[in-house]
Design a protein around this motif. Sequence first.
Motif, PDB file in Angstrom:
ATOM      1  N   LEU A   1      41.485 -33.400   0.961  1.00  0.00           N
ATOM      2  CA  LEU A   1      42.166 -31.912   1.051  1.00  0.00           C
ATOM      3  C   LEU A   1      42.208 -31.549  -0.152  1.00  0.00           C
ATOM      4  N   PRO A   2      42.560 -30.201  -0.366  1.00  0.00           N
ATOM      5  CA  PRO A   2      42.823 -29.347  -1.624  1.00  0.00           C
ATOM      6  C   PRO A   2      44.215 -29.992  -2.179  1.00  0.00           C
ATOM      7  N   GLU A   3      44.133 -29.863  -3.455  1.00  0.00           N
ATOM      8  CA  GLU A   3      45.362 -30.536  -4.439  1.00  0.00           C
ATOM      9  C   GLU A   3      46.721 -29.825  -3.823  1.00  0.00           C
ATOM     10  N   HIS A   4      46.567 -28.518  -3.457  1.00  0.00           N
ATOM     11  CA  HIS A   4      47.543 -27.678  -3.274  1.00  0.00           C
ATOM     12  C   HIS A   4      48.227 -27.830  -1.568  1.00  0.00           C
ATOM     13  N   THR A   5      47.599 -28.831  -1.016  1.00  0.00           N
ATOM     14  CA  THR A   5      48.051 -28.954   0.596  1.00  0.00           C
ATOM     15  C   THR A   5      49.251 -29.506   0.522  1.00  0.00           C
ATOM     16  N   GLY A   6      50.149 -28.887   1.409  1.00  0.00           N
ATOM     17  CA  GLY A   6      51.542 -29.277   1.589  1.00  0.00           C
ATOM     18  C   GLY A   6      51.441 -30.819   2.359  1.00  0.00           C
ATOM     19  N   PRO A   7      52.733 -31.117   2.446  1.00  0.00           N
ATOM     20  CA  PRO A   7      53.245 -32.573   2.797  1.00  0.00           C
ATOM     21  C   PRO A   7      52.794 -32.591   4.396  1.00  0.00           C
ATOM     22  N   THR A   8      53.265 -31.694   5.038  1.00  0.00           N
ATOM     23  CA  THR A   8      53.150 -31.722   6.512  1.00  0.00           C
ATOM     24  C   THR A   8      51.489 -31.515   6.922  1.00  0.00           C
ATOM     25  N   ASP A   9      50.813 -30.895   6.175  1.00  0.00           N
ATOM     26  CA  ASP A   9      49.348 -30.799   6.553  1.00  0.00           C
ATOM     27  C   ASP A   9      48.763 -32.265   6.319  1.00  0.00           C
ATOM     28  N   ARG A  10      49.390 -32.687   5.120  1.00  0.00           N
ATOM     29  CA  ARG A  10      48.797 -34.174   4.903  1.00  0.00           C
ATOM     30  C   ARG A  10      48.915 -35.195   5.924  1.00  0.00           C
ATOM     31  N   LEU A  11      50.283 -35.119   6.501  1.00  0.00           N
ATOM     32  CA  LEU A  11      50.585 -35.979   7.594  1.00  0.00           C
ATOM     33  C   LEU A  11      50.127 -35.664   8.581  1.00  0.00           C
ATOM     34  N   ARG A  12      49.623 -34.297   9.129  1.00  0.00           N
ATOM     35  CA  ARG A  12      49.019 -34.171  10.251  1.00  0.00           C
ATOM     36  C   ARG A  12      47.609 -34.562  10.252  1.00  0.00           C
ATOM     37  N   VAL A  13      46.775 -34.497   9.025  1.00  0.00           N
ATOM     38  CA  VAL A  13      45.480 -34.876   8.862  1.00  0.00           C
ATOM     39  C   VAL A  13      45.674 -36.329   8.970  1.00  0.00           C
ATOM     40  N   ALA A  14      46.523 -37.177   8.349  1.00  0.00           N
ATOM     41  CA  ALA A  14      46.505 -38.618   8.537  1.00  0.00           C
ATOM     42  C   ALA A  14      46.829 -39.219  10.074  1.00  0.00           C
ATOM     43  N   ALA A  15      47.554 -38.256  10.729  1.00  0.00           N
ATOM     44  CA  ALA A  15      47.910 -38.863  12.003  1.00  0.00           C
ATOM     45  C   ALA A  15      46.504 -38.608  12.921  1.00  0.00           C
ATOM     46  N   ILE A  16      45.698 -37.835  12.617  1.00  0.00           N
ATOM     47  CA  ILE A  16      44.527 -37.298  13.395  1.00  0.00           C
ATOM     48  C   ILE A  16      43.388 -38.296  12.992  1.00  0.00           C
ATOM     49  N   ALA A  17      43.503 -38.839  11.702  1.00  0.00           N
ATOM     50  CA  ALA A  17      42.513 -39.842  11.147  1.00  0.00           C
ATOM     51  C   ALA A  17      42.624 -41.238  11.655  1.00  0.00           C
ATOM     52  N   ALA A  18      44.049 -41.527  11.560  1.00  0.00           N
ATOM     53  CA  ALA A  18      44.556 -42.613  12.197  1.00  0.00           C
ATOM     54  C   ALA A  18      44.309 -42.769  13.704  1.00  0.00           C
ATOM     55  N   ALA A  19      44.205 -41.654  14.478  1.00  0.00           N
ATOM     56  CA  ALA A  19      43.973 -41.816  15.980  1.00  0.00           C
ATOM     57  C   ALA A  19      42.570 -42.018  16.261  1.00  0.00           C
ATOM     58  N   VAL A  20      41.632 -41.382  15.321  1.00  0.00           N
ATOM     59  CA  VAL A  20      40.450 -41.630  15.187  1.00  0.00           C
ATOM     60  C   VAL A  20      39.962 -43.078  15.140  1.00  0.00           C
ATOM     61  N   ALA A  21      40.765 -43.862  14.400  1.00  0.00           N
ATOM     62  CA  ALA A  21      40.289 -45.199  13.953  1.00  0.00           C
ATOM     63  C   ALA A  21      41.006 -46.001  15.038  1.00  0.00           C
ATOM     64  N   ASP A  22      41.617 -45.637  16.082  1.00  0.00           N
ATOM     65  CA  ASP A  22      42.351 -46.471  16.851  1.00  0.00           C
ATOM     66  C   ASP A  22      41.496 -46.320  18.332  1.00  0.00           C
ATOM     67  N   PRO A  23      40.817 -47.029  19.029  1.00  0.00           N
ATOM     68  CA  PRO A  23      40.193 -47.109  20.181  1.00  0.00           C
ATOM     69  C   PRO A  23      41.116 -47.246  21.410  1.00  0.00           C
ATOM     70  N   LEU A  24      42.092 -47.675  21.222  1.00  0.00           N
ATOM     71  CA  LEU A  24      43.287 -47.898  22.218  1.00  0.00           C
ATOM     72  C   LEU A  24      44.233 -46.847  22.335  1.00  0.00           C
ATOM     73  N   ARG A  25      43.815 -45.706  21.693  1.00  0.00           N
ATOM     74  CA  ARG A  25      45.046 -44.498  21.615  1.00  0.00           C
ATOM     75  C   ARG A  25      45.247 -43.941  22.631  1.00  0.00           C
ATOM     76  N   PHE A  26      44.278 -43.992  23.893  1.00  0.00           N
ATOM     77  CA  PHE A  26      44.693 -43.517  25.293  1.00  0.00           C
ATOM     78  C   PHE A  26      45.517 -44.499  26.003  1.00  0.00           C
ATOM     79  N   ASP A  27      45.775 -45.387  25.702  1.00  0.00           N
ATOM     80  CA  ASP A  27      46.692 -46.479  26.367  1.00  0.00           C
ATOM     81  C   ASP A  27      48.163 -46.021  26.338  1.00  0.00           C
TER      82      ASP A  27
END
Length: 424
Positions: A144-170
């Motif tokens: 992400l760009p350096e000026h990205t805010g904390p909530t944007d970072r957390l939202r992107v992190a949550a999405i990335a973690a979801a993609v890495a979890d094949p059991l997320r739909f349980d």
Amino acid sequence: MRDQEPPSPHTDRRLTTREAAELLGVKPETVYAYVSRGQLSSRRVPGGRGSTFDAQEVETLARRNRRESSGSSASGGELSVRTRLTLIEPNTYYFRGVDATELAARHTYEEVAEWLWTGRLRPGNTFTAPEASVDAARRAVDALPEHTGPTDRLRVAAIAAAVADPLRFDLSEDAVLGTARTLIPTLVAALPTTRGGRRRDEGPLAQRLWARLSGRDADEASLRVLDTALALLVDHDLAASTLAVRVAASARAHAYAAVSAGLGVLEGPLHGAASGLAHRLLLDVLDEGDAAPVIAEELRAGRRIPGLGHRLYPGEDPRARVLFGLLEEIPRAAPALAAARDIVATTARHTPLHANVDLALAVFTASAGMPATAGETIFAVARTAGWIAHALEEYGERPLRMRPSGHYVGPRPPQPLPEPEPLP
């Protein structure tokens, strides 16, 4: 065993649309909305244009609607959702019936989160993030760009973690609790450390979060304030972001997606970002040495004074009361505490408002050398536990129940097709 409904004398009878609407107490078009949501089944009339409905199915839905409406708010039709999590009263609030301020004073954030999720305390409990989840989240956040805010970072992190979890739909309780215990530390681990901060990915969550907020070394008293703030902010009933989470969970979105919905709402200036506004106001008062000219300039610009008042607490915000008490034990927080008192006293000449948790967070973040966005980060990380608790509750409810009806006020149909406008 659940008691069964008594058999209906009209089991074999079919109802017309008008009869079904009368029994349900709704308009005929709403009956078809129930069909589209899967709450009613219909059958076309042979050789006709209408539909018929099973009488027993309609009666069951009518009884359920009556039960739900009897538990709804009496305050002008506001949305009301049954919950076992948080009760807010004029001077304090409770997590599962226990005073939330006492819980936060005696237990860590992780222990309070477990209490909210399960109704059990697990002393010494800490959250651990799997390496694959952290790696995926960090790569996404680092891009992400350096000026990205904390909530944007957390939202992107949550999405990335979801993609890495094949059991997320349980969506079973055990699976969602497992997600909760790994997602929160993943979000913290994905945040970049501040200049001079030493990255920590083990130990209490407050200690790990500190390096993402301040370049100073953390002393025990300051870590206690941060941990207590996280525990106090775990949940606060149906705040706007929490309602968004419950809507997502009602549609059976997985826990990562539900948290992402909450983070999207949190970014508004009237919710999670409010502490940043109070932080900047506090710095202005510290620079000026007097709250009066700063407050005057805010009011002249037509802006509301941040950090004051709360619609749910006619007196002092109990979360602010606890944090101010802890901050008084930190010598370097004294100037910011004095500035906060000056803000309250100056504003009270015209409007007697008490300090809320945003002003308390501002005192903490300003005195700890943190950026103005630090309060937003603390709020988001803390509230993630509460969001997952509400998602768990909602997964146990009827799906798609969070679906209010719109009150259409546009032009009455049928309207003629619009004429195309020429391109500029």
